[in-house]
Every structure is written in structure tokens, then in C-alpha cells.
Design a protein around this motif. Sequence first.
Motif, PDB file in Angstrom:
ATOM      1  N   ALA A   1      19.173 -26.788  -0.717  1.00 47.57           N
ATOM      2  CA  ALA A   1      17.818 -27.317  -0.881  1.00 47.57           C
ATOM      3  C   ALA A   1      17.396 -27.279  -2.345  1.00 47.57           C
ATOM      4  O   ALA A   1      16.786 -28.231  -2.851  1.00 47.57           O
ATOM      5  N   CYS A   2      17.732 -26.215  -3.046  1.00 51.17           N
ATOM      6  CA  CYS A   2      17.408 -26.087  -4.464  1.00 51.17           C
ATOM      7  C   CYS A   2      18.120 -27.169  -5.272  1.00 51.17           C
ATOM      8  O   CYS A   2      17.510 -27.826  -6.125  1.00 51.17           O
ATOM      9  N   MET A   3      19.385 -27.353  -4.992  1.00 53.01           N
ATOM     10  CA  MET A   3      20.152 -28.375  -5.703  1.00 53.01           C
ATOM     11  C   MET A   3      19.541 -29.747  -5.495  1.00 53.01           C
ATOM     12  O   MET A   3      19.330 -30.500  -6.449  1.00 53.01           O
ATOM     13  N   ALA A   4      19.215 -30.085  -4.261  1.00 57.07           N
ATOM     14  CA  ALA A   4      18.622 -31.390  -3.960  1.00 57.07           C
ATOM     15  C   ALA A   4      17.267 -31.552  -4.656  1.00 57.07           C
ATOM     16  O   ALA A   4      16.967 -32.618  -5.202  1.00 57.07           O
ATOM     17  N   ALA A   5      16.469 -30.497  -4.663  1.00 57.17           N
ATOM     18  CA  ALA A   5      15.153 -30.552  -5.318  1.00 57.17           C
ATOM     19  C   ALA A   5      15.303 -30.641  -6.837  1.00 57.17           C
ATOM     20  O   ALA A   5      14.540 -31.361  -7.496  1.00 57.17           O
ATOM     21  N   CYS A   6      16.260 -29.907  -7.394  1.00 62.12           N
ATOM     22  CA  CYS A   6      16.496 -29.965  -8.843  1.00 62.12           C
ATOM     23  C   CYS A   6      16.856 -31.381  -9.290  1.00 62.12           C
ATOM     24  O   CYS A   6      16.440 -31.831 -10.357  1.00 62.12           O
ATOM     25  N   LEU A   7      17.621 -32.073  -8.480  1.00 63.08           N
ATOM     26  CA  LEU A   7      18.030 -33.436  -8.825  1.00 63.08           C
ATOM     27  C   LEU A   7      16.854 -34.416  -8.827  1.00 63.08           C
ATOM     28  O   LEU A   7      16.939 -35.485  -9.416  1.00 63.08           O
ATOM     29  N   LYS A   8      15.740 -34.025  -8.202  1.00 59.85           N
ATOM     30  CA  LYS A   8      14.546 -34.874  -8.166  1.00 59.85           C
ATOM     31  C   LYS A   8      13.549 -34.517  -9.270  1.00 59.85           C
ATOM     32  O   LYS A   8      12.546 -35.214  -9.425  1.00 59.85           O
ATOM     33  N   GLU A   9      13.825 -33.436 -10.005  1.00 59.85           N
ATOM     34  CA  GLU A   9      12.922 -33.023 -11.079  1.00 59.85           C
ATOM     35  C   GLU A   9      13.035 -33.990 -12.263  1.00 59.85           C
ATOM     36  O   GLU A   9      14.037 -34.691 -12.415  1.00 59.85           O
ATOM     37  N   ASP A  10      12.001 -33.989 -13.105  1.00 58.60           N
ATOM     38  CA  ASP A  10      11.971 -34.887 -14.263  1.00 58.60           C
ATOM     39  C   ASP A  10      13.081 -34.583 -15.266  1.00 58.60           C
ATOM     40  O   ASP A  10      13.733 -35.495 -15.758  1.00 58.60           O
ATOM     41  N   ASP A  11      13.283 -33.307 -15.579  1.00 55.41           N
ATOM     42  CA  ASP A  11      14.278 -32.929 -16.592  1.00 55.41           C
ATOM     43  C   ASP A  11      15.516 -32.333 -15.915  1.00 55.41           C
ATOM     44  O   ASP A  11      15.757 -31.129 -15.958  1.00 55.41           O
ATOM     45  N   VAL A  12      16.304 -33.197 -15.313  1.00 57.84           N
ATOM     46  CA  VAL A  12      17.494 -32.764 -14.578  1.00 57.84           C
ATOM     47  C   VAL A  12      18.501 -32.101 -15.505  1.00 57.84           C
ATOM     48  O   VAL A  12      19.146 -31.118 -15.129  1.00 57.84           O
TER      49      VAL A  12
END
Length: 158
Positions: free
Chosen positions: A71-82
Motif C-alpha cells: 500500500a505504501c509503495m502504491a501510494a508513494c507512486l502517486k505522490e508529486d515527488d516520486v
Amino acid sequence: MTTLLAFEGALEGEGGRGDGTASHRLQSNVTVFSNSLFSDISIQWRTAMNTPNPYQSCIDACNSCAAACNACMAACLKEDDVKMLGRCIALDVDCAAICGLAADAMARESEMARHFCRICSEVCLACANECGQHSHTHCKRCADECKQCAKHCLEMIN
């Protein structure tokens, strides 16, 4: 059943009496053997299902950690500064993978389970340290799950 019938026909044609006696004996023996085999498997399965796995709390922690890392990985990929989250994402992937592997080994009560758990605890701590540096809610949750998993894995190997 088709194979058994074909085999019965071969017996009758080669040295059988032609009256089905040999094939009847063969069929009876196969039936008794298969019933005995399935009965033994069924008893073993029921026994296994009623016996708690000694690693169950660690298995649960590993599965929970793997889910949090994914879940963290998937959410990180949606952040502005990947790009800033690159190491976090990489450790999430590694951690989820080793947690799944460790949980599977413990579920099988593999003789190698302790070794997987040792590595799992190391990867979980690295992931917890990385995720703990970020302010995102998903990273904080992941860090907490990783710390719990590392704790359970260390308890299992000690």
C-alpha cells in the motif's frame, strides 16, 4: 475410471479367465487402497487444521507488513515527488517480498523458516527506518508495521 476399465480389459485378454474374476480382484484392491490413502490424507489434513501453527503470530505480522508495504509503495507512486521516494519504494517492494516468503516458509513449517525470518527482520528494520523519515501517513503506517514485523521475526529466531 477409464484407465481402470482399460486395464481390466487387458487382464481379461492376457491370462485372465475371461469371467472378470481377475479384474474384480484388481478393482477391489485399487478401491481399498484408494480409500485407505484418502482416509490417511484426510486424517492428516484435519489434524493439521486443528493444530495451531507455532509461528502464527509471526505469520500474521509478516502478512500485515507485506500489505502495508504494498500500500505504501502504491501510494508513494502517486505522490508529486516520486523521485524523492525512490529508496522508500524500493524497500517497500523488497520488504513485501521477503515478508511473503517468510510467511510462506513458516506456514509450511519449513526448516529454513528461521533463516527467512532473520533476513525479514533486517529488511523490515531498513524499510521502517526509511519510511519513518517521510511525513506521509502511508509511510508512517508502513514504518509501524515493519517495526512490529521485525519484532515478531526476532522473537521467532531467538
